[in-house]
Enzyme design. Structure first.
Site, short mmCIF file in Angstrom:
data_model
loop_
_atom_site.label_atom_id
_atom_site.label_comp_id
_atom_site.label_asym_id
_atom_site.label_seq_id
_atom_site.Cartn_x
_atom_site.Cartn_y
_atom_site.Cartn_z
N GLY A 174 0.83 -1.21 0.00
CA GLY A 174 0.00 0.00 0.00
C GLY A 174 0.86 1.25 0.00
O GLY A 174 1.81 1.40 -0.78
N GLY A 175 0.53 2.15 0.94
CA GLY A 175 1.25 3.43 1.02
C GLY A 175 2.73 3.24 1.23
O GLY A 175 3.54 4.10 0.85
N GLY A 407 19.11 10.19 -34.33
CA GLY A 407 18.62 10.80 -33.09
C GLY A 407 19.30 10.23 -31.87
O GLY A 407 19.50 10.91 -30.87
N ALA A 408 19.66 8.95 -31.95
CA ALA A 408 20.31 8.32 -30.80
C ALA A 408 21.71 8.88 -30.59
O ALA A 408 22.19 8.99 -29.46
CB ALA A 408 20.35 6.81 -30.99
C1 HXC Z 1 -2.21 -2.69 11.14
C2 HXC Z 1 -1.08 -4.56 10.49
C3 HXC Z 1 -1.03 -4.08 9.16
C4 HXC Z 1 -1.63 -2.81 8.88
C5 HXC Z 1 -0.05 -5.98 9.22
N1 HXC Z 1 -0.46 -5.75 10.48
N2 HXC Z 1 -0.39 -4.99 8.40
N3 HXC Z 1 -1.64 -3.86 11.47
N4 HXC Z 1 -2.21 -2.16 9.91
N5 HXC Z 1 -1.61 -2.29 7.67
C6 HXC Z 1 -0.27 -6.57 11.66
C7 HXC Z 1 -1.09 -7.86 11.60
O1 HXC Z 1 -2.39 -7.63 12.08
C8 HXC Z 1 -0.28 -8.72 12.56
O2 HXC Z 1 -0.59 -8.34 13.89
C9 HXC Z 1 1.12 -8.31 12.31
O3 HXC Z 1 1.06 -7.01 11.70
C10 HXC Z 1 1.86 -9.21 11.36
O4 HXC Z 1 1.07 -9.41 10.22
P1 HXC Z 1 0.82 -10.87 9.59
O5 HXC Z 1 -0.29 -10.74 8.63
O6 HXC Z 1 0.66 -11.86 10.68
O7 HXC Z 1 2.19 -11.14 8.88
P2 HXC Z 1 2.47 -11.78 7.47
O8 HXC Z 1 1.74 -13.06 7.32
O9 HXC Z 1 3.95 -11.82 7.34
O10 HXC Z 1 1.88 -10.76 6.38
C11 HXC Z 1 2.39 -9.48 6.27
C12 HXC Z 1 1.53 -8.63 5.31
C13 HXC Z 1 0.03 -8.71 5.78
C14 HXC Z 1 1.67 -9.17 3.90
C15 HXC Z 1 2.06 -7.21 5.36
O11 HXC Z 1 -0.03 -8.44 7.17
C16 HXC Z 1 -0.84 -7.76 5.04
O12 HXC Z 1 -1.26 -8.05 3.93
N6 HXC Z 1 -1.16 -6.62 5.68
C17 HXC Z 1 -2.06 -5.63 5.08
C18 HXC Z 1 -1.40 -4.98 3.91
C19 HXC Z 1 -2.24 -3.88 3.30
O13 HXC Z 1 -3.31 -4.15 2.74
N7 HXC Z 1 -1.79 -2.66 3.44
C20 HXC Z 1 -2.47 -1.55 2.89
C21 HXC Z 1 -2.94 -0.67 4.00
S1 HXC Z 1 -3.76 0.70 3.25
P3 HXC Z 1 -0.54 -9.36 15.10
O14 HXC Z 1 -1.05 -8.58 16.25
O15 HXC Z 1 -1.39 -10.52 14.71
O16 HXC Z 1 0.89 -9.74 15.23
C22 HXC Z 1 -2.54 1.72 2.74
C23 HXC Z 1 -3.06 2.89 1.96
C24 HXC Z 1 -2.13 4.04 2.04
O17 HXC Z 1 -1.40 1.55 2.94
C25 HXC Z 1 -2.21 4.82 0.77
C26 HXC Z 1 -1.29 5.99 0.78
C27 HXC Z 1 -1.04 6.47 -0.63
#
Ligand code: HXC
Length: 517
Positions: A174-175, A407-408
């Site tokens: 994401g961000g 051109g190159a």
């Molecule tokens: C809060 C988060 C988080 C998030 C992960 N965690 N991403 N908490 N906000 N964005 C937390 C999980 O809940 C978990 O907490 C711990 O981090 C580890 O994550 P896991 O999923 O257990 O680890 P893993 O299997 O290694 O997977 C990692 C990951 C996955 C691929 C990053 O967590 C994931 O897909 N997260 C969401 C990614 C996403 O969609 N991001 C976009 C956000 S929106 P616990 O407590 O269980 O340990 C965004 C928009 C911004 O970014 C735009 C700006 C331009």
């Protein structure tokens, strides 16, 4: 209630500090290490000079209350920030801690990152951001988005003022992917993935099936998207690459790159003459030339796996940093296409912003023809090269080894685009196009009317080649400054760099030019 003594308070401080140092806790740190990754703190320690790290914001905490966040401790709010030195030079660092809510970026997390960046700007020192994050911290909603906005804004403030390097050491979703995209160089490890939307969302929205690695792994981002600049085998390798990269760069745009003092030999190298085949149809690896003209064969190639028909990278000649841009005749004859043009132009812009002289090695048959190239915007992308070279005010030295067509030829930093010195090898063919193509156009009638068409064609090609496909016509027009023997290339470039060291070039004042994007 009795007032606590200083000793007790210091003891409490120590305990609190120790606890925060454990990030998301011993269990999570162990799990993280077991996945083959260094922890956020280990990465900082491995990057900077021993004992130099001075942390800021260790006790920062989020202030969210919803979705289970009330009272939840988030050590350092998931990112370690501070000042340090790398090989004795000041840097600022932020390192996301995946063990704390997946390194997700909440409001305070991003404020800490932005503040470290501002310290870079104020002190004229590079900023290194070690990324390992699930993106915006979902529980904090728009506060986390606002935090990202601050980071992006500050990235842009720093752009062109201090070098910014991103290390991608874990997920970067994401961000989290956009801050790296706003920095100068991205180093991605083999354990990391970057994407704006992950495989699951893609499946829902477009129905496409793709693995996380195929989508956002380092090979995809090097070869396909061209988003990253270096692939590191692991965290340690990424840290070493970052250190090496910084060694070629000044700390900011007001400084020259660091010089390595020493005695350097510029003896003629006869091997150079044997590398480039005089037959223009034969390929060779331009890196064999590069390695023989730079100090100690020490070439840090950038984006080696992307658009390999152009080679770019950092090196030194007689201790001075240079940026090399070279056509690669071993791949597609070194033709300039969309990706090669974008790759080259971006590098030129970086070098110019940070006072790194440009050395251009030319062996190019032209821009790549084709419907896909035209539809893809080769006009727009190819123009980036023209723009970037013309706008660059650092010393520009061009050496034409063999083909320099059309051109190159212009786009590879000819004199008319402001090359301060342009040299040609005796094998240089500087022409509007190759002799074969030119003969077909200019002598079409003579060839078609000849009884022995093949013999006539050959005669006409030879005639055209004799007239234009050599460096003397260009030298006669002052389009090259000198024709040099290949063996002397290093010596000539070294001397030109020496004489151009004090180059100053003023341009009309304006907000900014409008580079074709
Ligand atoms: C809060 C988060 C988080 C998030 C992960 N965690 N991403 N908490 N906000 N964005 C937390 C999980 O809940 C978990 O907490 C711990 O981090 C580890 O994550 P896991 O999923 O257990 O680890 P893993 O299997 O290694 O997977 C990692 C990951 C996955 C691929 C990053 O967590 C994931 O897909 N997260 C969401 C990614 C996403 O969609 N991001 C976009 C956000 S929106 P616990 O407590 O269980 O340990 C965004 C928009 C911004 O970014 C735009 C700006 C331009």
């Amino acid at each position: 209630m009795s007032i606590k003594s200083m000793d007790i308070r210091v003891e409490e401080l120590r305990k609190k500090r120790e606890q925060v140092m454990l990030g998301g806790g011993a269990d999570k740190l162990e799990k993280h290490r077991a996945s083959g990754k260094m922890t956020a703190r280990e990465r900082v320690d491995g990057l900077v000079d021993k004992g130099s790290f001075m942390e800021t914001g260790l006790f920062a905490q989020h202030r969210a209350t919803l979705f289970g966040m009330a009272g939840k401790e988030t050590a350092a709010d998931g990112v370690i920030t501070g000042s340090a030195a790398i090989h004795g030079r000041l840097v600022h660092v932020a390192s996301q801690d995946f063990t704390v809510l997946g390194g997700s970026a909440g409001e305070l997390h991003s404020i800490k990152v932005s503040e470290a960046m501002m310290q870079s700007l104020k002190t004229g020192s590079p900023f290194v951001f070690i990324n390992d994050s699930g993106g915006a911290r979902v529980q904090e909603g728009i506060d986390s988005l606002s935090g990202y906005g601050k980071v992006f804004y500050t990235n842009v403030m720093l752009s062109g003022a201090v070098p910014q390097i991103s290390l991608i050491c874990g997920p970067c979703a994401g961000g989290a992917a956009y801050s790296p995209a706003l920095t100068d160089f991205i180093i991605q490890t083999r354990k990391a993935q970057m994407f704006i939307t992950g495989p699951q969302v893609i499946k829902q929205v477009t129905g496409e099936t793709v693995t996380a690695d195929d989508l956002g792994g380092p090979d995809a981002h090097m070869a396909k998207s061209g988003v990253i600049h270096f692939i590191a085998e692991d965290d340690k390798d990424a840290l070493l690459l970052c250190q090496k990269l910084l060694s070629f760069l000044p700390s900011n745009n007001l400084e020259d790159p660091p010089e390595i003092p020493g005695e350097y030999s510029c003896e003629p190298n006869p091997e150079l003459a044997d590398i480039v085949p005089v037959d223009g149809k034969k390929g060779y690896d331009i890196r064999d030339v590069i390695l023989r003209i730079i100090d100690n064969g020490d070439f840090l190639e950038v984006q080696a796996g992307h658009a390999p028909n152009i080679v770019i990278g950092f090196a030194r000649i007689c201790g001075r940093s240079i940026g090399i841009i070279a056509n690669q005749p071993a791949v597609q004859a070194g033709v300039l296409d969309i990706d090669a043009s974008s790759k080259g132009a971006r590098f030129i812009r970086f070098c110019n912003a940070f006072n790194i002289p440009l050395v251009t090695l030319v062996d190019v048959p032209g821009f790549l023809p084709g419907v896909q190239q035209e539809y893809g915007g080769i006009i727009r992308h190819g123009a980036k090269m023209l723009f970037a070279y013309s706008a660059a005010t650092v010393p520009k030295i061009t050496v034409i080894l063999r083909k320099a067509y059309g051109g190159a030829y212009l786009a590879m930093c000819c004199k008319d685009l402001g090359a301060d010195r342009s040299y040609a090898w005796p094998t240089a063919e500087i022409a509007v196009m190759g002799a074969e193509g030119a003969a077909e156009i200019v002598f079409r009638k003579e060839i078609s009317e000849a009884t022995d068409k093949a013999a006539k064609r050959k005669e006409m090609i030879d005639q055209y080649r004799e007239a234009f496909s050599n460096p003397f016509v260009a030298a006669g027009r002052r389009l090259v400054d000198d024709i040099i023997e290949p063996a002397d290339t290093r010596k000539v470039i070294a001397q030109a760099l020496e004489y151009l060291h004090t180059k100053r070039e003023l341009r009309p004042g304006k907000k900014h030019g409008l580079m074709p994007l």
